[in-house]
Scaffold this motif. Sequence first.
Motif, PDB file in Angstrom:
ATOM      1  N   LEU A   1       7.666  -0.480   3.062  1.00 40.26           N
ATOM      2  CA  LEU A   1       7.612  -0.155   1.651  1.00 40.26           C
ATOM      3  C   LEU A   1       6.578   0.940   1.450  1.00 40.26           C
ATOM      4  CD1 LEU A   1       7.634  -3.824   0.426  1.00 40.26           C
ATOM      5  CD2 LEU A   1       9.554  -2.294   0.394  1.00 40.26           C
ATOM      6  N   SER A   2       6.931   1.926   0.662  1.00 40.10           N
ATOM      7  CA  SER A   2       6.086   3.107   0.568  1.00 40.10           C
ATOM      8  C   SER A   2       4.711   2.826  -0.003  1.00 40.10           C
ATOM      9  CB  SER A   2       6.794   4.153  -0.281  1.00 40.10           C
ATOM     10  OG  SER A   2       7.111   3.620  -1.547  1.00 40.10           O
ATOM     11  N   HIS A   3       4.591   1.910  -0.959  1.00 34.80           N
ATOM     12  CA  HIS A   3       3.278   1.551  -1.473  1.00 34.80           C
ATOM     13  C   HIS A   3       3.221   0.055  -1.695  1.00 34.80           C
ATOM     14  CE1 HIS A   3       5.819   2.112  -4.993  1.00 34.80           C
ATOM     15  NE2 HIS A   3       5.020   1.298  -5.638  1.00 34.80           N
ATOM     16  N   ARG A   4       2.032  -0.449  -1.730  1.00 34.50           N
ATOM     17  CA  ARG A   4       1.868  -1.894  -1.781  1.00 34.50           C
ATOM     18  C   ARG A   4       1.798  -2.391  -3.214  1.00 34.50           C
ATOM     19  NH1 ARG A   4       4.075  -2.657   2.746  1.00 34.50           N
ATOM     20  NH2 ARG A   4       3.077  -1.556   4.426  1.00 34.50           N
ATOM     21  N   TYR A  51       0.777 -11.423   2.498  1.00 28.26           N
ATOM     22  CA  TYR A  51       0.555 -11.152   3.929  1.00 28.26           C
ATOM     23  C   TYR A  51       1.811 -10.534   4.546  1.00 28.26           C
ATOM     24  CZ  TYR A  51      -0.327 -12.109   8.881  1.00 28.26           C
ATOM     25  OH  TYR A  51      -0.488 -11.996  10.245  1.00 28.26           O
ATOM     26  N   SER A  52       2.981 -11.130   4.234  1.00 28.57           N
ATOM     27  CA  SER A  52       4.238 -10.612   4.786  1.00 28.57           C
ATOM     28  C   SER A  52       4.548  -9.225   4.232  1.00 28.57           C
ATOM     29  CB  SER A  52       5.381 -11.577   4.447  1.00 28.57           C
ATOM     30  OG  SER A  52       5.126 -12.863   4.981  1.00 28.57           O
ATOM     31  N   HIS A  53       4.247  -9.029   2.964  1.00 31.68           N
ATOM     32  CA  HIS A  53       4.506  -7.744   2.314  1.00 31.68           C
ATOM     33  C   HIS A  53       3.708  -6.615   2.958  1.00 31.68           C
ATOM     34  CE1 HIS A  53       3.860  -4.918  -1.263  1.00 31.68           C
ATOM     35  NE2 HIS A  53       5.118  -4.761  -0.901  1.00 31.68           N
ATOM     36  N   ASN A  54       2.474  -6.920   3.318  1.00 32.63           N
ATOM     37  CA  ASN A  54       1.618  -5.905   3.937  1.00 32.63           C
ATOM     38  C   ASN A  54       2.100  -5.495   5.324  1.00 32.63           C
ATOM     39  OD1 ASN A  54      -0.078  -5.804   1.728  1.00 32.63           O
ATOM     40  ND2 ASN A  54      -1.517  -7.308   2.544  1.00 32.63           N
ATOM     41  N   ARG A  55       3.003  -6.266   5.905  1.00 28.78           N
ATOM     42  CA  ARG A  55       3.506  -5.977   7.247  1.00 28.78           C
ATOM     43  C   ARG A  55       4.990  -5.605   7.245  1.00 28.78           C
ATOM     44  NH1 ARG A  55      -0.721  -8.661   6.977  1.00 28.78           N
ATOM     45  NH2 ARG A  55      -2.287  -8.797   8.634  1.00 28.78           N
ATOM     46  N   ALA A  56       5.546  -5.403   6.039  1.00 30.38           N
ATOM     47  CA  ALA A  56       6.969  -5.079   5.932  1.00 30.38           C
ATOM     48  C   ALA A  56       7.153  -3.640   5.463  1.00 30.38           C
ATOM     49  CB  ALA A  56       7.640  -6.035   4.965  1.00 30.38           C
ATOM     50  N   GLU A  57       8.244  -3.032   5.896  1.00 31.25           N
ATOM     51  CA  GLU A  57       8.549  -1.659   5.501  1.00 31.25           C
ATOM     52  C   GLU A  57       9.597  -1.602   4.396  1.00 31.25           C
ATOM     53  OE1 GLU A  57       6.905   0.978   6.555  1.00 31.25           O
ATOM     54  OE2 GLU A  57       5.655  -0.344   7.783  1.00 31.25           O
ATOM     55  N   THR A  58      10.475  -2.595   4.354  1.00 31.99           N
ATOM     56  CA  THR A  58      11.550  -2.614   3.354  1.00 31.99           C
ATOM     57  C   THR A  58      11.658  -4.021   2.780  1.00 31.99           C
ATOM     58  OG1 THR A  58      13.224  -3.228   4.986  1.00 31.99           O
ATOM     59  CG2 THR A  58      12.851  -0.860   4.647  1.00 31.99           C
ATOM     60  N   ILE A  59      12.446  -4.148   1.688  1.00 31.61           N
ATOM     61  CA  ILE A  59      12.643  -5.472   1.083  1.00 31.61           C
ATOM     62  C   ILE A  59      13.370  -6.419   2.058  1.00 31.61           C
ATOM     63  CG2 ILE A  59      13.821  -6.730  -0.773  1.00 31.61           C
ATOM     64  CD1 ILE A  59      13.150  -4.359  -2.614  1.00 31.61           C
ATOM     65  N   PRO A  60      14.449  -5.996   2.731  1.00 33.55           N
ATOM     66  CA  PRO A  60      15.079  -6.898   3.718  1.00 33.55           C
ATOM     67  C   PRO A  60      14.104  -7.316   4.825  1.00 33.55           C
ATOM     68  CG  PRO A  60      16.560  -5.093   3.203  1.00 33.55           C
ATOM     69  CD  PRO A  60      15.246  -4.765   2.549  1.00 33.55           C
ATOM     70  N   TYR A 139       6.515 -19.469  -9.806  1.00 29.90           N
ATOM     71  CA  TYR A 139       5.226 -18.903 -10.175  1.00 29.90           C
ATOM     72  C   TYR A 139       4.962 -17.523  -9.568  1.00 29.90           C
ATOM     73  CZ  TYR A 139       4.528 -23.717 -11.600  1.00 29.90           C
ATOM     74  OH  TYR A 139       4.677 -24.941 -12.184  1.00 29.90           O
ATOM     75  N   ILE A 140       5.968 -16.952  -8.931  1.00 27.79           N
ATOM     76  CA  ILE A 140       5.794 -15.621  -8.340  1.00 27.79           C
ATOM     77  C   ILE A 140       6.323 -14.573  -9.314  1.00 27.79           C
ATOM     78  CG2 ILE A 140       6.551 -14.073  -6.485  1.00 27.79           C
ATOM     79  CD1 ILE A 140       4.566 -16.021  -5.473  1.00 27.79           C
ATOM     80  N   SER A 141       5.482 -13.626  -9.648  1.00 26.89           N
ATOM     81  CA  SER A 141       5.884 -12.518 -10.506  1.00 26.89           C
ATOM     82  C   SER A 141       6.137 -11.307  -9.611  1.00 26.89           C
ATOM     83  CB  SER A 141       4.772 -12.225 -11.520  1.00 26.89           C
ATOM     84  OG  SER A 141       5.096 -11.108 -12.286  1.00 26.89           O
ATOM     85  N   VAL A 142       7.408 -10.976  -9.427  1.00 27.09           N
ATOM     86  CA  VAL A 142       7.780  -9.877  -8.527  1.00 27.09           C
ATOM     87  C   VAL A 142       7.682  -8.546  -9.280  1.00 27.09           C
ATOM     88  CG1 VAL A 142       9.616  -8.903  -7.088  1.00 27.09           C
ATOM     89  CG2 VAL A 142       9.320 -11.383  -7.232  1.00 27.09           C
ATOM     90  N   PRO A 143       6.962  -7.562  -8.732  1.00 26.55           N
ATOM     91  CA  PRO A 143       6.855  -6.243  -9.380  1.00 26.55           C
ATOM     92  C   PRO A 143       8.228  -5.587  -9.551  1.00 26.55           C
ATOM     93  CG  PRO A 143       5.309  -6.450  -7.546  1.00 26.55           C
ATOM     94  CD  PRO A 143       6.221  -7.629  -7.472  1.00 26.55           C
ATOM     95  N   LYS A 144       8.347  -4.705 -10.539  1.00 27.36           N
ATOM     96  CA  LYS A 144       9.634  -4.065 -10.833  1.00 27.36           C
ATOM     97  C   LYS A 144      10.193  -3.305  -9.637  1.00 27.36           C
ATOM     98  CE  LYS A 144       9.045  -3.543 -15.810  1.00 27.36           C
ATOM     99  NZ  LYS A 144       8.879  -2.594 -16.944  1.00 27.36           N
ATOM    100  N   GLU A 145       9.316  -2.656  -8.881  1.00 22.12           N
ATOM    101  CA  GLU A 145       9.807  -1.873  -7.738  1.00 22.12           C
ATOM    102  C   GLU A 145      10.358  -2.740  -6.611  1.00 22.12           C
ATOM    103  OE1 GLU A 145       5.234  -1.951  -7.372  1.00 22.12           O
ATOM    104  OE2 GLU A 145       6.755  -1.882  -8.954  1.00 22.12           O
ATOM    105  N   LEU A 146      10.101  -4.050  -6.693  1.00 27.69           N
ATOM    106  CA  LEU A 146      10.645  -4.977  -5.693  1.00 27.69           C
ATOM    107  C   LEU A 146      11.624  -5.942  -6.355  1.00 27.69           C
ATOM    108  CD1 LEU A 146       7.394  -5.882  -3.701  1.00 27.69           C
ATOM    109  CD2 LEU A 146       9.103  -4.158  -3.146  1.00 27.69           C
ATOM    110  N   GLY A 147      12.318  -5.461  -7.369  1.00 29.50           N
ATOM    111  CA  GLY A 147      13.185  -6.327  -8.178  1.00 29.50           C
ATOM    112  C   GLY A 147      14.246  -7.076  -7.395  1.00 29.50           C
ATOM    113  N   ALA A 148      14.701  -6.526  -6.266  1.00 27.25           N
ATOM    114  CA  ALA A 148      15.748  -7.181  -5.470  1.00 27.25           C
ATOM    115  C   ALA A 148      15.198  -8.282  -4.568  1.00 27.25           C
ATOM    116  CB  ALA A 148      16.478  -6.146  -4.619  1.00 27.25           C
ATOM    117  N   LEU A 149      13.871  -8.404  -4.500  1.00 25.37           N
ATOM    118  CA  LEU A 149      13.264  -9.387  -3.605  1.00 25.37           C
ATOM    119  C   LEU A 149      13.519 -10.808  -4.080  1.00 25.37           C
ATOM    120  CD1 LEU A 149      11.294 -10.200  -1.282  1.00 25.37           C
ATOM    121  CD2 LEU A 149       9.444  -9.946  -2.950  1.00 25.37           C
ATOM    122  N   ASN A 150      13.922 -11.680  -3.175  1.00 24.08           N
ATOM    123  CA  ASN A 150      14.068 -13.110  -3.475  1.00 24.08           C
ATOM    124  C   ASN A 150      13.152 -13.869  -2.520  1.00 24.08           C
ATOM    125  OD1 ASN A 150      14.852 -15.778  -3.941  1.00 24.08           O
ATOM    126  ND2 ASN A 150      16.958 -15.184  -4.369  1.00 24.08           N
TER     127      ASN A 150
END
Length: 200
Positions: A1-4, A51-60, A139-150
């Motif tokens: 992911l281009s930015h965190r 933690y997982s987000h910081n080590r991922a490049e894409t939503i999948p 209780y997880i608020s997903v940012p708009k740029e990660l809207g497809a994340l489940n």
Amino acid sequence: LSHRASFSVSTKMEPQKVKAGTSILDRPISRGRWEINISTFALLFSEIVRYSHNRAETIPDLEKKLSEVGHRVGDRVLELLMLRERGQKREIKVNPVLMFLHNSVWRTLFGKPADQLEKDGELDDTYMISDRDMVVNRYISVPKELGALNCAAFVAGIIEAVLGGSNFPCKVTAHTVPEKGTTFLIKFDKSKLPADAFGS
């Protein structure tokens, strides 16, 4: 992911009490839901996502990492249930193992059975299990740029591990479905199952 992106947690639940003087190994597994404060769980899960987000490049890729963490949890849940429910026989058919997942596993994890279990109308190796109020998404608020994340990909990993550990290899994915909440699509690997596994 281009930015965190940053994830936030919001809870307003009261702490729940644990009986004093009993070992965790002596307590029945079905009462495990009283052992963890939902606020504590939400904070811990939020950190797992971060933690997982910081080590991922894409939503999948992020969903795959959450699923891998869930897989490790699922292995332990199955092991614990087999130890606690000594009378549990090894299932050789898909329907009974799915009912075990729908009832015993779901009650252990979420304190209630799943809301719906159904078979795909066209594919005999595909099933769906639904939960209208999936706690990992509550209780997880997903940012708009990660809207497809489940974030329920974590629970998909648990399901995959429980079924795989029961000798029913499959692929499980999480989807948000209107009016059904979170639906887990379970596709069994027919090439690794006996021909009569899908019989009643």
